[in-house]
Write a protein that holds these residues in place. Structure first.
Motif, PDB file in Angstrom:
ATOM      1  N   GLY A 104       0.971  -1.084   0.119  1.00 22.63           N
ATOM      2  CA  GLY A 104       0.092  -0.022  -0.138  1.00 22.63           C
ATOM      3  C   GLY A 104       0.865   1.456  -0.054  1.00 22.63           C
ATOM      4  O   GLY A 104       0.145   2.412   0.017  1.00 22.63           O
ATOM      5  N   HIS A 105       1.983   1.246   0.029  1.00 15.52           N
ATOM      6  CA  HIS A 105       2.938   2.361   0.029  1.00 15.52           C
ATOM      7  C   HIS A 105       3.131   2.957  -1.655  1.00 15.52           C
ATOM      8  O   HIS A 105       3.113   2.080  -2.519  1.00 15.52           O
ATOM      9  CB  HIS A 105       4.155   1.942   0.358  1.00 15.52           C
ATOM     10  N   ASP A 106       3.188   4.160  -1.580  1.00 14.39           N
ATOM     11  CA  ASP A 106       3.044   4.917  -3.022  1.00 14.39           C
ATOM     12  C   ASP A 106       4.823   5.053  -3.366  1.00 14.39           C
ATOM     13  O   ASP A 106       5.422   6.162  -3.272  1.00 14.39           O
ATOM     14  CB  ASP A 106       2.587   6.222  -2.957  1.00 14.39           C
ATOM     15  N   VAL A 107       5.441   4.016  -3.667  1.00 11.80           N
ATOM     16  CA  VAL A 107       6.933   4.011  -3.987  1.00 11.80           C
ATOM     17  C   VAL A 107       7.148   3.690  -5.524  1.00 11.80           C
ATOM     18  O   VAL A 107       8.363   3.612  -5.490  1.00 11.80           O
ATOM     19  CB  VAL A 107       7.553   3.053  -2.922  1.00 11.80           C
ATOM     20  N   PHE A 108       6.478   3.704  -6.247  1.00 10.33           N
ATOM     21  CA  PHE A 108       6.674   3.413  -7.549  1.00 10.33           C
ATOM     22  C   PHE A 108       7.653   4.332  -8.186  1.00 10.33           C
ATOM     23  O   PHE A 108       8.591   3.914  -8.800  1.00 10.33           O
ATOM     24  CB  PHE A 108       5.327   3.279  -8.483  1.00 10.33           C
ATOM     25  N   THR A 109       7.437   5.457  -8.031  1.00 10.10           N
ATOM     26  CA  THR A 109       8.239   6.644  -8.624  1.00 10.10           C
ATOM     27  C   THR A 109       9.892   6.491  -7.952  1.00 10.10           C
ATOM     28  O   THR A 109      10.714   6.545  -8.750  1.00 10.10           O
ATOM     29  CB  THR A 109       7.862   8.061  -8.492  1.00 10.10           C
TER      30      THR A 109
END
Length: 143
Positions: free
Chosen positions: A115-120
């Motif tokens: 659930g973490h927004d770490v794609f970039t």
């Protein structure tokens, strides 16, 4: 065929094989993480696929170096020995870069599945080992 020529061809084989092996392992490291992540968060499959494919580029760099060096292999023993050295060094750099990049991407995939927004951020971190594979290719092309 002289020993130097055999070394030159061995160098060509090494750049192609080592870079390819690194890409195989790097993509499967990230791919294994993606398979597990799909069970937790299937809606992230697009991100998982992009991150899993990143280590494949080192195999492409090895392929490009192979073709560029193939044209430089001639009867001169010195050029054959140089091609061996370049092939070995670029192959190792690409292999290690792909392995480490696969590990970075795998960690990013796990983070996305949690659930973490770490794609970039993962793309940025994964670009760092890629940079050294690019430097290796550029060095091979400059010879």
């Amino acid at each position: 065929m002289t020993f130097a020529t055999i070394l030159g061809y061995l160098g060509l084989g090494l750049v192609l094989a080592l870079a390819g092996v690194g890409s195989v392992y790097g993509t499967t490291i990230a791919g294994n993480a993606a398979e597990g992540a799909l069970k937790i968060k299937p809606e992230g499959s697009g991100s998982y696929m992009v991150l899993s494919a990143l280590p494949a580029t080192q195999g492409i760099y090895g392929f490009v170096a192979f073709f560029m060096l193939l044209g430089k292999l001639n009867a001169d023993p010195a050029s054959a020995v140089i091609i061996f050295g370049i092939g070995l060094s670029v192959g190792l750099v690409c292999m290690l870069s792909a392995l480490r990049q696969g590990q970075v991407c795998a960690n990013g995939i796990v983070g996305i599945s949690q659930g973490h927004d770490v794609f970039t951020n993962t793309l940025i971190y994964a670009a760092l080992p890629e940079f050294y594979a690019i430097l290796g290719l550029v060095g091979a092309l400059m010879v």
